[in-house]
Design a protein around this motif. Structure first.
Motif, PDB file in Angstrom:
ATOM      1  N   HIS A   1       0.826  -1.211   0.000  1.00 56.29           N
ATOM      2  CA  HIS A   1       0.000   0.000   0.000  1.00 56.29           C
ATOM      3  C   HIS A   1       0.861   1.263   0.000  1.00 56.29           C
TER       4      HIS A   1
ATOM      5  N   ALA B   1       2.123   1.805  -3.665  1.00 56.76           N
ATOM      6  CA  ALA B   1       1.079   2.337  -4.551  1.00 56.76           C
ATOM      7  C   ALA B   1       0.918   3.844  -4.363  1.00 56.76           C
ATOM      8  N   LEU B   2       0.883   4.289  -3.124  1.00 53.68           N
ATOM      9  CA  LEU B   2       0.700   5.709  -2.838  1.00 53.68           C
ATOM     10  C   LEU B   2       1.907   6.532  -3.281  1.00 53.68           C
TER      11      LEU B   2
ATOM     12  N   THR C   1      -1.361   0.837  -9.221  1.00 53.47           N
ATOM     13  CA  THR C   1      -2.032  -0.274  -8.559  1.00 53.47           C
ATOM     14  C   THR C   1      -1.010  -1.349  -8.215  1.00 53.47           C
TER      15      THR C   1
ATOM     16  N   SER D   1      -4.141  -2.509  -3.804  1.00 56.15           N
ATOM     17  CA  SER D   1      -4.084  -1.111  -3.385  1.00 56.15           C
ATOM     18  C   SER D   1      -3.789  -0.224  -4.582  1.00 56.15           C
ATOM     19  N   THR D   2      -4.582   0.811  -4.731  1.00 62.03           N
ATOM     20  CA  THR D   2      -4.325   1.801  -5.767  1.00 62.03           C
ATOM     21  C   THR D   2      -4.081   3.139  -5.086  1.00 62.03           C
ATOM     22  N   GLY D   3      -2.956   3.733  -5.426  1.00 65.00           N
ATOM     23  CA  GLY D   3      -2.687   5.094  -5.013  1.00 65.00           C
ATOM     24  C   GLY D   3      -3.176   6.006  -6.122  1.00 65.00           C
TER      25      GLY D   3
ATOM     26  N   SER E   1      -3.163  13.179  -2.485  1.00 65.86           N
ATOM     27  CA  SER E   1      -3.134  11.748  -2.786  1.00 65.86           C
ATOM     28  C   SER E   1      -3.980  10.949  -1.802  1.00 65.86           C
TER      29      SER E   1
ATOM     30  N   ARG F   1      -5.105   6.522  -0.932  1.00 70.36           N
ATOM     31  CA  ARG F   1      -4.900   5.110  -1.217  1.00 70.36           C
ATOM     32  C   ARG F   1      -6.201   4.374  -0.948  1.00 70.36           C
TER      33      ARG F   1
ATOM     34  N   THR G   1      -7.903   0.444  -0.913  1.00 69.18           N
ATOM     35  CA  THR G   1      -7.553  -0.972  -0.892  1.00 69.18           C
ATOM     36  C   THR G   1      -8.815  -1.824  -0.993  1.00 69.18           C
TER      37      THR G   1
END
Length: 194
Positions: A43, A46-47, A71, A104-106, A118, A120, A122
């Protein structure tokens, strides 16, 4: 109408934006090193990558909104690769078979005249236990190529998903609810575009 730049060459991300009526004015992928740092968790990676992508593109486009995303599929603390070979894809599928994992996508947004924001998101995905035949068929499909964790949920791999908790579009590559909220909350006319 303010300009929107998508800092990603990902066709699924472009298609997801179009699904909610947003067409980027330009697609400019950021060229950054995507290697994880020592001890970095999925995670966190991703961020960080999303923020770095936005930061790489925004200085040349100060009048535009710049949206970036990354991602990462994680199984425990392990970061799964964006698979480039069938061997990597098989290793990912073997690891994910019958288990829960996190996607997880940031997302990062450079807002004109402001700093980069930003978030994140999940999603927890549980795969069924994969048979030898299922794994072989998926590998033969080639869908795994370049995909985080070795699969694309929007294709054949959706049949492997026993349970999902969270945003489906996040697993595809862009959590639409959060993207629309981030854009709209910072002055981008999400629902007013032609």
């Amino acid at each position: 109408m303010p300009r929107l730049i998508l800092a990603s060459a990902s066709p699924p991300r472009r298609d997801l934006l179009a699904q909610i009526g947003i067409v980027a004015d330009a697609i400019i992928p950021a060229d950054i090193d995507e290697s994880p740092l020592d001890g970095e968790q999925p995670h966190q990676l991703a961020l960080r990558l999303a923020a770095e992508k936005a930061a790489a593109i925004a200085p040349d486009h100060r009048d535009a909104f710049v949206l970036a995303a990354d991602t990462v599929v994680g199984c425990g603390r392990r970061i799964l690769p964006k698979t480039g070979t069938e061997t990597e894809a098989r290793q990912c599928l073997d690891l994910l078979s019958g288990r829960r994992h996190r996607v997880s996508t940031g997302i990062a947004l450079a807002v004109p005249g402001k700093s980069i924001l930003s978030r994140r998101i999940t999603t927890i995905v549980t795969f069924k236990r994969l048979s030898v035949e299922e794994t072989a068929a998926y590998l033969a499909s080639g869908e795994w190529a370049g995909k985080a964790g070795g699969y694309a949920i929007q294709g054949m791999a959706d049949a492997f998903v026993k349970d999902i908790s969270g945003s489906y579009s996040n697993v595809v590559g862009l959590p639409l609810h959060d993207v629309a909220a981030l854009l709209g909350g910072n002055g981008f006319p999400v629902w007013a575009r032609p």
